[in-house]
Each structure stands twice: as structure tokens, then as C-alpha cells.
Design a protein around this motif. Structure first.
Motif, PDB file in Angstrom:
ATOM      1  N   SER A 167      73.254  29.499  63.651  1.00  0.00           N
ATOM      2  CA  SER A 167      72.102  30.081  62.952  1.00  0.00           C
ATOM      3  C   SER A 167      72.252  30.157  61.436  1.00  0.00           C
ATOM      4  O   SER A 167      71.302  30.528  60.752  1.00  0.00           O
ATOM      5  N   GLY A 168      73.429  29.807  60.901  1.00  0.00           N
ATOM      6  CA  GLY A 168      73.632  29.910  59.454  1.00  0.00           C
ATOM      7  C   GLY A 168      75.016  30.478  59.222  1.00  0.00           C
ATOM      8  O   GLY A 168      75.979  30.052  59.865  1.00  0.00           O
ATOM      9  N   GLU A 169      75.132  31.483  58.331  1.00  0.00           N
ATOM     10  CA  GLU A 169      76.436  32.126  58.127  1.00  0.00           C
ATOM     11  C   GLU A 169      76.799  32.883  59.395  1.00  0.00           C
ATOM     12  O   GLU A 169      76.032  33.772  59.820  1.00  0.00           O
ATOM     13  N   THR A 170      77.929  32.541  60.000  1.00  0.00           N
ATOM     14  CA  THR A 170      78.354  33.244  61.219  1.00  0.00           C
ATOM     15  C   THR A 170      79.831  33.610  61.151  1.00  0.00           C
ATOM     16  O   THR A 170      80.291  34.444  61.927  1.00  0.00           O
ATOM     17  N   GLU A 171      80.559  32.975  60.225  1.00  0.00           N
ATOM     18  CA  GLU A 171      82.021  33.050  60.298  1.00  0.00           C
ATOM     19  C   GLU A 171      82.594  34.345  59.728  1.00  0.00           C
ATOM     20  O   GLU A 171      83.790  34.561  59.778  1.00  0.00           O
ATOM     21  N   PHE A 172      81.735  35.251  59.217  1.00  0.00           N
ATOM     22  CA  PHE A 172      82.261  36.494  58.643  1.00  0.00           C
ATOM     23  C   PHE A 172      82.894  37.377  59.722  1.00  0.00           C
ATOM     24  O   PHE A 172      83.648  38.283  59.419  1.00  0.00           O
ATOM     25  N   SER A 173      82.548  37.122  61.013  1.00  0.00           N
ATOM     26  CA  SER A 173      83.191  37.880  62.090  1.00  0.00           C
ATOM     27  C   SER A 173      83.269  37.007  63.328  1.00  0.00           C
ATOM     28  O   SER A 173      82.305  36.310  63.668  1.00  0.00           O
TER      29      SER A 173
END
Ligand code: FRU
Length: 541
Positions: free
Chosen positions: A458-464
Motif C-alpha cells: 500500500s505504500g510505506e509499510t516498513e516502519f513496523s
């Protein structure tokens, strides 16, 4: 020495465990920290334009800093009050205070000064709770003319040795919610458990008394208390463990609703949240349906061996509570929930604020397969935000992908309603917020009658590591059709399936340029019989 060391270690571990139980670390005091009204209310002066990357356009967000649960929802003098768990000093959980905003319609909010700030003297966190309009001045906090607003919240005290305990306290406002005074006799209710929180109080006509439901999180229980004056509380009963108990229980709410709109057939809904262990992972919401005999809640469903009843099948709907004091002529039961998840709440990539509240929803009980079930619908007021409308009729989607920008349908803040006949498609669905490298996918599997919402790409996901994923819910066809009602905002998707019988709420963080919407089907063709699309206006000036 050894025993001192192990004592220090135990304290460190205790503090660490307490805060990781909350899913977050305590914010360090910011540089130049002054605990005064200017600092506490610096959000009112902050230079923000509500156009920051990912800033929702028609959901409530604080101007700056961290927010979690909605608190003290009360309608008073023609205004909806939204109090909320707020950190006046930073963009992570800490220094819990009650933030405050007011609105004529639950959409256009005015940010107000912090209503009840963290108590520095006693290291008192102002945890979640509710607020009531005390029309009869039962508390004696009013002047007998203007009904006081009484906030009932959890005091989360930290002792000198770092250990904590929780008890229920009061603060009252004689000026319609502008300013609050803490009751001198706080706390008004204690229990021998360091985890005892989130009091939800309402006036129960049948009892002629105040009723409180409050959580014993680690015991997977709620307790009921009643009172004549909001100050002295009489213990009534416990409920739980029951339903889903894979995590702690928090933020209960308890209210009565007519079944299928029949005023002669009313049932009680006990809503209580779970962290972690929810259907989509991490924190989420469950409910029970039953009767209230004035002392005990008698649950009818889920039956003992049945699956829990979930309020929302997405990841981001927690700690919802309903508005108190809605006028009788309106008669709706309304709520908002915190659109976040304790698994990654402190990591979502938004600045200078963190978290939003869901769109407001009205609650109903409908008979489904012979049982009363909770149904949520977006409030009517949302229609006032509708701008350009495009309607498409009878679209055949035959093992292809149809981009809707050809019809002028694309965007990042919109509402869309679809009625789909799956016909002979094995599966069909929609790709939203699609761009070069990303998309959020809704897929319906016709054989299993299951709806899946997939935000893996969906886009930015890697922060968690807990963020990317896909989530399923049962969604049986209604007369052979599937109804989808979607609300997409800059960083969120709320999906009401079959008139709110199944609901998904998720956050997503796509690039602002990912505006695409596509329809698709596989293994056969599906017919979109009707599609309505509206751009939605921003509520921020
Ligand atoms: C739920 C919760 C509540 C508590 C508050 C503290 O999200 O953990 O139980 O009162 O947040 O901020």
C-alpha cells in the motif's frame, strides 16, 4: 549489593514491561521543558496547514503531537465534544492528558486548549474515561442552573519507586467544557489491582442512577458500579472472562439499542477492546449482546463456544466509545474509534501529529441469521462533504482490469458506493490508491463469500514489521449482490460492507500521486451494476 542490583533490575524490567504493555515507550521530557500552560497549549500556536503528507482531510487529527483514544464524548449545548488521550509535549505516547475539540457536526472541529493536563505534582496520567452532562446536578458540582459536565477518568499514578497504580477520578466543568477542576476528593473509586481503568459512565433511565462499566484489563473482566451522585459508587457485578481473551481488556462501553428499530425489543451491547489478540492482529474491538437486569449483564451471544463478535475486521479501530447526552429527538447512538493499532502506533510515519479518529458512525442492531448483531453506518452528516458526483451503471468487468480515471474517477479523498453482481467471476475487486509501485486491494472471493483487504503493497509499510498484511472477513452476498461503501482519505480506508454488517478500518501510507482506482475480475466476469463516486471536501480551512 547483589540484592540492590536485582531490585534495580526488577524496577527497570517492571517499568519496561508496563510501557511495552501499552505498546510504547514514555516520551522523554523535551529540551527546555517547562510544565506550564503555554507549553501545554503550544498546539494552538503551532504552524500547521493541514496539508502535510498523509494528513487526513475529513478525519479528526490533533494539530500537532500524539493522540490515542477518544475520551469523554458528550453532546452539550448544540456541540459535540471530543476529548482524547493526548501528549502535549511530543509525538509519541506519554504525559497523558485530555486534549479537547468541539464541533457542530462531528466533522468540522475546533481545536481547544488541553482540558485536563497530566498532573505533575502527583505524576498523574489522565487516562481514558467518559463525560456526562449532570442535568440533575446530582454531583453538586453545578450551581443548580447550568448542568456541569463531569469527566470520569482513570488516574494513572506513578509512585516514587516507579511503580504505578490506577483509580477512577472526577473533574468537572461549569462553563460548558472550557475549563475543568479536579474534584478534591479524588480518586472516587479504587480496587486492589494496579490495572483498573477506562470508566464509562452513563445515566440509565430504568435505574434512575448512573452506571459505570470499567475494565480490569489483565483479568479480562469488566465491572459494573452504580451511583446516585457520581462520587459514591456501589459495586454491582463482574463480567468475564468471555469471548476473546488473547490480550488485555480495555475501554468498555455499554448501551441499549432497539433490534431492527423496534422500540419494544431492546438489547444491551457490551463493547470491550482487546490488545493484542484481535482478529486482524494487535489491538481491536469485540462486543457481546445480551440483557441487563439492573445488576448483571446476561450475555446471549457469542455463545460460550462461538467465535467472538468483532466490531471491525481491519487493523485500525480501537477504544471507540459512544456519545453521551445525544438529544432524544435525534436518538442516535454515535461513536468514533482511534484509527491506529498498539502494535505499531508509535511508528506510523506522520509528523508533526500522530493518529486520527475514525469517521463518526451510527450504531444499530439488526437480526442476521436469527441473531441480533451490531451494524455500523457512516453518519448522515458526511453527505455534506460530497462534491463532484460521478455515476456509472452496468459495467461488465470480464477478466480484465478497468482503470476508472477514464471516467474521471480517481483521487485521495473520496466516498464510493458499489453494487456488484459477482456473476460467474471466481473473484473480483478494486485496487485503490494505485500508483507506479503501490496499491491497496479489496478482493471478494465468490466461493467462500469472503472479503479481503490487502495493504501489503500500500505504500510505506516498513516502519513496523506488524504493518504490512491482508485481512479477511465473512461477507455473504445479499440477494446475490455485494454492497461496498468506501471512505478513502489521504492515509486511510474505511469500508462498510452490506450496509455496515461487516466493517474494515485500516491506515495506509501511499504516495500522494497514487490516485488510481481500478476494477478487476478473475476466472469469469462480474457486473458492477451501480457505482457512485463523490470527491469529499476537506474540513480544514
Ligand atoms: C487504550 C489505553 C487505555 C488507557 C489509555 C492510556 O488505548 O491503553 O486503556 O486508559 O490507552 O493512554
Amino acid at each position: 549489593m547483589k540484592s540492590q542490583l536485582s531490585l534495580i533490575c526488577s524496577i527497570i524490567i517492571f517499568v519496561f514491561v508496563s510501557f511495552s504493555l501499552m505498546g510504547c515507550d514514555r516520551t522523554a521530557e523535551p529540551a527546555g521543558f517547562e510544565y506550564d500552560a503555554d507549553q501545554i497549549n503550544r498546539h494552538l500556536q503551532a504552524d500547521v496547514d493541514f496539508k502535510e503528507r498523509y494528513r487526513p482531510q475529513y478525519h479528526f487529527t490533533p494539530r500537532i503531537n500524539w493522540m490515542n483514544d477518544p475520551n469523554g464524548l458528550v453532546y452539550y449545548n448544540g456541540e459535540y465534544h471530543l476529548f482524547y488521550q493526548y501528549n502535549p509535549f511530543g509525538n509519541r505516547w506519554g504525559f497523558m492528558s485530555w486534549g479537547h475539540a468541539v464541533s457542530p457536526d462531528m466533522l468540522h472541529w475546533e481545536h481547544r486548549p488541553v482540558a485536563i493536563p497530566y498532573g505533575k505534582e502527583q505524576e498523574e496520567g489522565i487516562f481514558s474515561g467518559s463525560a456526562v452532562a449532570d442535568h440533575g446536578n446530582t454531583s453538586g458540582f453545578g450551581d443548580g442552573i447550568v448542568p456541569p459536565i463531569v469527566a470520569v477518568y482513570t488516574s494513572h499514578y506513578t509512585r516514587n519507586d516507579g511503580t504505578t497504580w490506577q483509580a477512577q477520578s472526577l473533574a468537572y466543568s461549569s462553563d460548558g467544557g472550557n475549563s475543568f477542576v479536579k474534584y478534591a476528593g479524588n480518586p472516587v473509586l479504587e480496587f486492589d489491582d494496579p490495572d483498573f481503568r477506562d470508566p464509562n459512565v452513563s445515566w440509565i433511565d430504568d435505574m434512575g442512577r448512573w452506571l459505570m462499566v470499567v475494565a480490569l484489563p489483565t483479568q479480562h473482566k469488566v465491572q459494573f458500579y452504580s451511583s446516585d451522585n457520581l462520587i459514591d459508587w456501589e459495586y454491582l457485578s463482574d463480567f468475564g472472562p468471555a469471548g476473546a481473551i488473547g490480550g488485555i481488556w480495555e475501554c468498555p462501553d455499554f448501551f441499549k439499542l432497539p433490534v431492527d428499530g423496534d422500540p419494544d425489543n431492546q438489547k444491551w451491547v457490551l463493547h470491550v477492546d482487546l490488545n493484542p489478540g484481535s482478529i486482524a492482529g494487535g489491538s481491536g474491538s469485540q462486543y457481546f449482546i445480551g440483557d441487563w437486569d439492573g445488576t448483571n449483564f446476561i450475555p446471549a451471544s457469542p455463545a460460550e463456544d462461538d467465535a467472538p463478535l468483532w466490531v471491525d475486521y481491519g487493523t485500525d479501530f480501537y477504544a471507540a466509545i459512544t456519545w453521551n447526552n445525544i438529544p432524544e429527538e435525534d436518538g442516535r447512538r454515535l461513536w468514533v474509534g482511534w484509527s491506529n493499532n498498539w502494535s505499531y502506533a508509535n511508528q506510523i510515519p506522520t509528523y508533526p501529529w500522530r493518529s486520527m479518529q475514525s469517521i463518526p458512525r451510527s450504531l444499530h442492531l439488526k437480526t442476521i441469521d436469527g441473531e441480533a448483531r451490531l451494524v455500523q453506518q457512516p453518519v448522515e452528516e458526511l453527505k455534506t462533504l460530497r462534491r463532484q458526483h460521478i455515476q456509472l451503471l452496468h459495467l461488465n468487468i470480464n477478466e480484465e482490469s478497468l482503470r476508472l480515471d477514464e471516467y474521471g474517477i480517481e483521487g485521495i479523498a473520496y466516498e464510493m458506493q458499489l453494487e456488484v453482481d459477482p456473476s460467474d467471476a471466481e473473484n473480483f475487486g478494486l485496487r485503490l490508491r494505485s500508483g507506479e509501485k503501490e496499491e491497496t486491494v479489496i478482493i471478494y472471493n465468490t466461493a467462500t463469500e469472503t472479503l479481503t483487504l490487502d495493504r501489503s503493497l500500500s505504500g510505506e509499510t516498513e516502519f513496523s514489521e506488524w504493518f504490512a498484511g491482508s485481512y479477511d472477513a465473512p461477507a455473504p452476498l445479499q440477494n446475490g449482490k455485494l454492497q461496498l461503501h468506501l471512505f478513502v482519505d489521504w492515509s486511510s480506508v474505511e469500508l462498510f460492507v452490506n450496509n455496515g454488517k461487516t466493517v474494515f478500518s485500516i491506515r495506509i501510507f501511499p504516495d500522494p500521486s497514487s490516485t488510481g482506482i481500478e476494477l478487476f475480475s478473475n476466472g469469469g466476469g462480474a457486473v458492477v451494476e451501480k457505482l457512485d463516486f463523490w470527491e469529499l471536501a476537506s474540513v480544514w480551512k
